[in-house]
Write a protein that holds these residues in place. Structure first.
Motif, PDB file in Angstrom:
ATOM      1  N   GLY A 146       6.045  39.579 -12.913  1.00  0.00           N
ATOM      2  CA  GLY A 146       5.838  39.301 -11.568  1.00  0.00           C
ATOM      3  C   GLY A 146       7.107  39.804 -10.816  1.00  0.00           C
ATOM      4  O   GLY A 146       6.836  40.515  -9.729  1.00  0.00           O
TER       5      GLY A 146
ATOM      6  N   VAL B 136       7.638  42.399  -7.617  1.00  0.00           N
ATOM      7  CA  VAL B 136       8.225  42.382  -6.528  1.00  0.00           C
ATOM      8  C   VAL B 136       9.217  43.303  -6.240  1.00  0.00           C
ATOM      9  O   VAL B 136       9.413  44.059  -5.066  1.00  0.00           O
ATOM     10  CB  VAL B 136       8.777  40.939  -6.247  1.00  0.00           C
TER      11      VAL B 136
ATOM     12  N   ASP C 200       6.072  34.222   0.827  1.00  0.00           N
ATOM     13  CA  ASP C 200       4.712  33.784   0.091  1.00  0.00           C
ATOM     14  C   ASP C 200       4.364  35.100  -0.838  1.00  0.00           C
ATOM     15  O   ASP C 200       4.126  36.272  -0.414  1.00  0.00           O
ATOM     16  CB  ASP C 200       3.397  33.482   0.939  1.00  0.00           C
ATOM     17  N   ILE C 201       4.633  34.789  -2.241  1.00  0.00           N
ATOM     18  CA  ILE C 201       4.412  35.793  -3.199  1.00  0.00           C
ATOM     19  C   ILE C 201       3.486  35.370  -3.927  1.00  0.00           C
ATOM     20  O   ILE C 201       3.575  34.344  -4.596  1.00  0.00           O
ATOM     21  CB  ILE C 201       5.766  36.253  -3.836  1.00  0.00           C
ATOM     22  N   LYS C 202       2.287  35.795  -4.202  1.00  0.00           N
ATOM     23  CA  LYS C 202       1.059  35.303  -4.934  1.00  0.00           C
ATOM     24  C   LYS C 202       0.783  36.243  -6.157  1.00  0.00           C
ATOM     25  O   LYS C 202       0.583  37.241  -5.835  1.00  0.00           O
ATOM     26  CB  LYS C 202      -0.081  35.106  -4.363  1.00  0.00           C
ATOM     27  N   PHE C 203       0.891  35.813  -7.411  1.00  0.00           N
ATOM     28  CA  PHE C 203       0.456  36.657  -8.585  1.00  0.00           C
ATOM     29  C   PHE C 203      -1.210  36.188  -8.969  1.00  0.00           C
ATOM     30  O   PHE C 203      -1.272  35.025  -9.254  1.00  0.00           O
ATOM     31  CB  PHE C 203       1.397  36.479  -9.598  1.00  0.00           C
TER      32      PHE C 203
END
Lengths: 123, 146
Positions: free
Chosen positions: A45, A49, A71-74
């Protein structure tokens, strides 16, 4: 470490409606995939990024370092074995002095692998 | 679980990651809700750029601190194998500074919620008492064992 030309190469860069879309080819032979994980290469992840930051640097012309992320969504696992190329679609790129915010959707047109909303500064 | 000297545990036995993608040094504290690790940033660490540990490196250090906690629970409490964990999300990340190569960082993770293999936690990374990074993180563990 720069991931470009190690983990991935940029195979296309287009602008659609003022939004930058980078198509990147993943390199399954990269040492990162051998370590993460052996026999089961999964794009870390943080490398997704970091790739966003490097590609943002292509847009701004400056080397970018992440200073914040809203907000970082995987959402789905991105494996170079099942997904050879993937698009990083940028939107809402805005610069304010040294800082640039951006939203990125990482997708192969079928699945969304990650969504990133972050701020980088010129490093 | 009694009398385990946490710091003597080789972190590699708790994680599915291999070098050079091991981004955490040793476990220094574990209880039901908190875990702490210390990590000395080697100058040849893949996330060191211009003598500083990058933001991406600190995010990975936070994720692997969570993974080391799960690895510890699996190995020493549940007596099962190493599981692969993936980051579900990172929110409210703030980077205040970058630790220099050669320095030791302390990463503290507080578990907010844990259910069905999904852990929600808040984390801080400090160096010599100075806050370098903080974030909320959600991690998910894949069911099959290594």
């Amino acid at each position: 470490m720069i991931l470009q030309n190690q983990l991935y190469t940029i195979s296309d860069h287009k602008t659609e409606g003022g939004k930058d879309i980078f198509t990147v080819a993943l390199n399954p032979e990269c040492f990162i995939y051998k370590a993460h994980f052996p026999g089961n290469p999964i794009t870390p992840g943080v490398c997704i990024v970091q790739t966003c930051a490097e590609l943002l640097g292509e847009i701004t012309g400056k080397k970018m370092e992440i200073i914040a992320a809203k907000d970082i969504k995987f959402l789905n696992v991105l494996s170079p074995l099942t997904t050879a190329t993937v698009d990083f679609a940028f939107s809402a790129v805005a610069s304010d002095g040294d800082n640039t915010t951006a939203k990125i959707s990482v997708t192969d047109g079928n699945e969304v692998f990650a969504t990133v909303a972050f701020t980088c500064s010129a490093h | 679980m009694e009398n385990i000297n946490l710091e003597s545990i080789d972190i590699h036995t708790l994680l599915p990651q291999q070098e050079p993608f091991v981004m955490v040094g040793r476990l220094t504290h574990y209880d039901d809700e908190n875990v702490e690790t210390t990590t000395t940033i080697a100058p040849d660490n893949i996330f060191v750029d211009n003598g500083e540990f990058s933001s991406a490196g600190m995010i990975e250090n936070i994720a692997q601190t969570c993974a080391a906690r799960i690895g510890f629970i699996n190995k020493y409490i549940l007596k099962k194998g190493v599981q692969i964990g993936v980051i579900g999300n990172v929110r409210k990340l703030k980077i205040n500074g970058h630790p220099k190569a050669g320095s030791t960082i302390t990463t503290h993770v507080q578990i907010i919620e844990e259910l069905m293999g999904v852990t929600l936690a808040v984390a801080t990374v400090s160096c010599n008492g100075t806050l370098m990074a903080q974030s909320q993180i959600k991690l998910a563990v894949k069911e099959d064992e290594k």
